[in-house]
Design a protein around this motif. Structure first.
Motif, short mmCIF file in Angstrom:
data_model
loop_
_atom_site.label_atom_id
_atom_site.label_comp_id
_atom_site.label_asym_id
_atom_site.label_seq_id
_atom_site.Cartn_x
_atom_site.Cartn_y
_atom_site.Cartn_z
N GLN A 138 51.65 42.67 50.62
CA GLN A 138 51.98 43.83 51.55
C GLN A 138 51.33 44.86 50.68
O GLN A 138 50.87 44.98 49.57
CB GLN A 138 53.42 43.92 51.33
CG GLN A 138 54.37 42.72 51.93
CD GLN A 138 55.75 42.92 52.28
OE1 GLN A 138 56.50 42.59 51.55
NE2 GLN A 138 56.22 44.10 53.03
N CYS A 156 51.85 42.87 56.56
CA CYS A 156 52.26 41.71 55.77
C CYS A 156 50.99 40.66 56.13
O CYS A 156 50.96 40.18 57.32
CB CYS A 156 53.55 41.01 56.22
SG CYS A 156 54.18 39.32 55.20
N CYS A 213 58.36 41.53 53.64
CA CYS A 213 58.31 40.47 54.69
C CYS A 213 58.64 39.09 54.09
O CYS A 213 58.09 38.91 52.67
CB CYS A 213 56.90 40.48 55.18
SG CYS A 213 55.46 40.25 54.06
N THR A 239 56.63 47.09 50.60
CA THR A 239 55.87 48.38 50.59
C THR A 239 57.00 49.46 50.69
O THR A 239 57.90 49.21 51.50
CB THR A 239 55.07 48.32 51.85
OG1 THR A 239 54.39 47.58 52.09
CG2 THR A 239 54.52 49.87 52.14
#
Lengths: 111, 113
Positions: free
Chosen positions: A6, A23, A90, A105
């Motif tokens: 990410q 992702c 993710c 992130t």
């Protein structure tokens, strides 16, 4: 080995704009992929799950896409608000019952 | 309760001491997970349970770490002879059947002096 990537840098956007987080995964083909939100000092909270046969999924202002050819998922927040500021994680399904997360992130939405 | 409960929420200990962290998952959830999150870092997978068995212990950092789950419910993560690098937030999560959505607790923050 399986790898999840990410954006490591924080994303800064203006309120009202669309935030797009990425992702990427390598060396495997997940049957589904999940996105979570984590606020400072809190546990992650589930947002959306998208399966490999779904190209796109929406929930209110959230949209997730899943491109199994590119091995990538994009997470969009439309009409972003300062309250959307958080870290987004993710988790592409890696098989069995083990759930592995990307590093996340950080998103900052400025008023 | 309705959610995943973890205790203690904060633990300060001295290097070399043993600590136990507890997780009470959502009732009926068969899968239970432990993760570690160091300051500013992502979630590091430690171990998961399906029922009372732990098919995958590959994430445990060293033999000082162990975990058990009894009665398909409460789990305890034990860290023996704690080191300063063990300082982190330890997060527990549960899911209904091991696939799909994970429900997380608020974590146990461990500080080793």
């Amino acid at each position: 080995s399986q790898k999840i990537e990410q954006n490591s840098e924080a994303l800064n956007i203006q309120e009202g704009k669309t935030a797009t987080l990425t992702c990427n995964y390598t060396n495997y083909s997940p049957a589904y992929l999940q996105w979570y939100r984590q606020d400072p000092g809190r546990g992650p909270v589930f947002l959306l799950l998208i399966r490999e046969n779904e190209k796109e999924k929406r929930k209110e202002r959230l949209k997730v896409t899943f491109d199994t050819t590119l091995k990538q998922s994009l997470f969009h927040i439309t009409a972003s608000q300062p309250a959307d500021s958080a870290t987004y994680l993710c988790a592409p399904y890696t098989g069995g019952f083990k759930t592995i997360f990307g590093a996340g992130t950080r998103l900052f939405v400025k008023a | 309760g309705a959610g995943v409960s973890q205790s203690p929420s904060n633990k300060v200990t001295e290097k070399g001491k043993d600590v136990e962290l507890r997780c009470d998952p959502i009732s009926g959830h068969t899968a239970l997970y432990w993760y570690r999150q160091s300051l500013g870092q992502g979630l590091e997978f430690l171990i998961y349970f399906q029922g009372n068995s732990a098919p995958d212990k590959s994430g445990l950092p060293s033999d000082r770490f162990s975990a058990e789950r009894t009665g398909g419910s409460v789990s305890t993560l034990t860290i023996q002879r704690t080191q300063q690098e063990d300082s982190a937030v330890y997060l527990c999560a549960s899911s209904a059947d091991g696939t799909g959505e994970l429900f997380f607790g608020e974590g146990s923050r461990l500080t080793v002096l």
